[in-house]
Design an enzyme around this catalytic site. Structure first.
Site, PDB file in Angstrom:
ATOM      1  N   ASP A 286       0.834  -1.190   0.000  1.00  0.00           N
ATOM      2  CA  ASP A 286       0.000   0.000   0.000  1.00  0.00           C
ATOM      3  C   ASP A 286       0.876   1.250   0.000  1.00  0.00           C
ATOM      4  OD1 ASP A 286      -2.681   1.309   0.460  1.00  0.00           O
ATOM      5  OD2 ASP A 286      -1.668   1.949   2.299  1.00  0.00           O
ATOM      6  N   GLU A 323       1.709  -0.497  -5.037  1.00  0.00           N
ATOM      7  CA  GLU A 323       0.779   0.580  -5.347  1.00  0.00           C
ATOM      8  C   GLU A 323       1.689   1.801  -5.531  1.00  0.00           C
ATOM      9  OE1 GLU A 323      -3.356   2.535  -3.696  1.00  0.00           O
ATOM     10  OE2 GLU A 323      -1.737   2.206  -2.252  1.00  0.00           O
TER      11      GLU A 323
END
Length: 646
Positions: A286, A323
């Site tokens: 993330d 990401e």
């Protein structure tokens, strides 16, 4: 530093960790037994609330338990019978990722016993394993399963952090996803249930990828109680500006400082732990850019974290997915991660949404929009984006939707977000969704509009699954799941977010379509080497206009060009299939490519025979199996993808 632990009688004892080496407090603690709760506190400092209270959790704690008010680390052993389980190591070329939430995937499934719904054991139930394997996916990517907590503002609203992007323990599984029986039995039982889930998924041929949040922690600002890292070494773990205030490149209030060796070590130790102790096959990072910022806050594709992950033997063969952005300066870095990594390809997402949905608003009013060039670039694996980093299209993790944003069904049903239930007066969530409601916002009984929405969903799913790169499906998109226009359901632990398994005819048809497309993808790739394509010029893609002639530069640049054909070639000279994309509002009479194209030889004399395998248009199955010769005409429906075998 003192360690407090709970003895067999339930009382708390304190032992001074009197050794201090290189900034680390350590010592031997007699009496700390498996299953005991423990925590840390500065020696001589008054305890919070005058009692045990919320002490400081062990950043390396293997288990975490909560009594409803405070959290405690738990000393947990690691023994487990893996019964010969080994990594699957599915090749990237063959990988189809399915992003799902442990709880939401099974909470409403009528075929899973009520006591197992919403749990690790529920995800491992034979009913769910059969569903996932029959769908054809090869890996489940689980939203965060590290131990996490709910932010105070959500608690005040009576909501929770459903997605789990608020980590408090990087080494402990989240106890809330275990069965009630496991939670009662303790942290070791929770750990074992998680491992049993991984073992069962592996036995079914499914890899397990974890969505991990190393960019920030659940600890709040200075005015909130310290939970772990901030109380132990605030100046080491977190980024600060020149005035000592927290820096924020995550939008979550604090950011871990990956210019500090101890922070890099923490993340690496955690990754190794999940690979060695839990047999995890991969990780999706993330806001990965925050993990790669140097001491000046700049993104560095040769950051020590990236270098060390790439060189770590324990992580060899593990799937690494970035990401590739955060909210800090220079935060968009798609395509710049090093070899060995795959990136979430937001350019693919935007190109597909634009071509099939967002462009329809102006086109309906006679205004030309983007040509097919952007879509073609996405379909071919975004080689221009990933080539400079030395990677092929296999580094492109393609997706149209993810947990964050509209579902696939909602992209075709809403022009605007509807996040009122989140308690922020609809201010949260993205405003730029590149969606199209087909004439009515939200629910409707108009069968014409419902058919058009289903058509668009099929077309986008086909584009995703037939493109070069690695596709990711968001759980429920294959059955038309809706969140009723909520594009930021991070705090909705309810039926709004859970997958509803009671399907109508349209949803059953979408499931059937998705299964067929995954099989078709595998057949198209069947003759390719596992490294295919290693470079952009290895792709063997040949592009034709609707007249069956090679595309020209002018046609690529013309915004009125909304039809293109692509011949999928193989290194040996064979042709595996033909895809036709019609992004216009009417039927298009195309000419099939008249010659076989091989690298270096040009067109050969023999004529191809194309067999229709799939079309997303309304004609659907009615024409499946139709055969058309090269040079002959074929009709492709509006806003449709058609796939042919040669």
């Amino acid at each position: 530093m003192d360690i407090y632990f709970q003895d067999a009688a339930g009382g708390w004892e304190a032992v001074l960790l009197h050794e201090h080496t290189d900034g680390v407090h350590h010592g031997t603690v007699d009496g700390l037994q498996e299953g005991c709760r423990y925590a840390f506190w500065p020696h001589g400092a008054p305890l919070p609330g005058g009692g045990a209270g919320q002490l400081l959790l062990d950043p390396y704690g293997r288990g975490i338990e909560s009594d409803g008010g405070s959290c405690y680390s738990v000393y947990v052993g690691s023994g487990f019978d893996w019964d010969g389980d080994a990594p699957l190591r599915t090749e990237w070329r063959d990988t189809v990722v399915y992003e799902c939430h442990v709880k939401g995937q099974t909470m409403l499934h009528p075929g899973i016993p009520p006591e197992l719904r919403g749990t690790y054991a529920g995800l491992a139930h034979p009913v769910m394993l059969d569903y996932l394997t029959n769908l054809g996916i090869t890996a489940v990517e689980l939203l965060p399963v590290h131990f996490h907590t709910d932010e105070p503002h959500l608690q005040e609203l009576g909501l929770s952090n459903y997605w789990g992007y608020n980590t408090l323990g990087f080494f402990a599984p989240h106890a809330g996803y275990a069965t009630a029986a496991a939670r009662v039995a303790g942290a070791k039982a929770v750990q074992d249930e998680f491992k049993s889930m991984v073992r069962a998924l592996h036995a079914a041929g499914l890899e397990v990828i974890l969505d991990v949040v190393y960019n920030h922690t659940a600890e709040g600002q200075e005015d909130q109680p310290a939970l772990s890292f901030r109380g132990l070494a605030d100046e080491i773990y977190y980024r600060h500006d020149a005035n000592g205030y927290y820096l924020d490149t995550t939008g979550c209030g604090n950011t871990l400082d990956f210019s500090e060796p101890r922070v890099v070590q923490l993340a690496l130790d955690s990754l190794r732990h999940w690979v060695s102790e839990y047999h995890i096959d991969g990780f999706r990072f993330d806001l990965a850019v925050s993990l790669c910022r140097d001491g000046r806050g700049h993104f560095n594709p040769a950051h020590p974290f990236l270098v060390t992950v790439g060189a770590d033997r324990a992580l060899t063969g593990v799937k690494l997915i970035a990401e590739p952005w955060d909210v800090g300066p220079g935060g968009w870095q798609t395509g710049r991660f090093p070899p060995g990594w795959a990136d979430w390809n937001d350019r693919f997402r935007d190109s597909v949404r634009d071509f099939w949905l967002a462009d329809r608003h102006p086109l309906n009013h006679g205004s030309p929009q983007g040509s097919v060039a952007r879509l073609a670039n996405a379909v071919s694996g975004s080689a221009d984006l990933f080539g400079p980093s030395g990677r092929s299209s296999l580094a492109s993790l393609n997706y149209v939707t993810a947990h964050d944003g509209f579902t696939l069904a909602d992209l075709a049903a809403y022009d605007r977000k509807h996040n009122e239930d989140n308690g922020e007066e609809n201010r949260d969530g993205q405003n730029d969704n590149r969606s199209y409601n087909h004439g009515v916002e939200g629910p409707t009984g108009d069968s014409r509009i419902l058919d058009s929405r289903a058509h668009s969903a099929r077309t986008m799913m086909a584009t995703l699954l037939l493109s070069l790169g690695v596709p990711m499906i968001t759980a429920g998109d294959e059955i038309g799941r809706t969140q009723h226009g909520n594009n930021n359901a991070y705090c909705q632990d309810s039926a709004l977010s859970w997958v509803n398994w009671v399907l109508d005819d349209s949803q059953e048809q979408m499931l059937k379509t998705t299964r067929r497309l995954i099989k078709l993808r595998k057949s198209f790739l069947g003759h390719q080497p596992y490294s295919y394509p290693a470079r952009a010029d290895d792709a063997y893609l040949f592009w034709f206009n609707e007249r069956g002639e090679p595309m020209t530069t002018d046609e690529w640049e013309d915004p009125a060009t909304r039809v293109v054909q692509v011949l999928l070639g193989s290194p040996g000279g064979a042709n595996d299939g033909l895809l036709v994309f019609n992004g216009s509002g009417g039927n298009r009479r195309i000419t099939m490519p008249a010659a076989r194209w091989r690298t270096g030889t040009g067109p050969a004399a023999e004529r191809e025979m194309f067999e229709l395998l799939f079309t997303s248009s309304e004609m659907g199955d009615r024409r499946r199996g139709a055969r058309i010769r090269g040079g002959e005409h074929e009709m492709v429906g509006p806003w449709s993808v058609a796939a042919y075998k040669i």
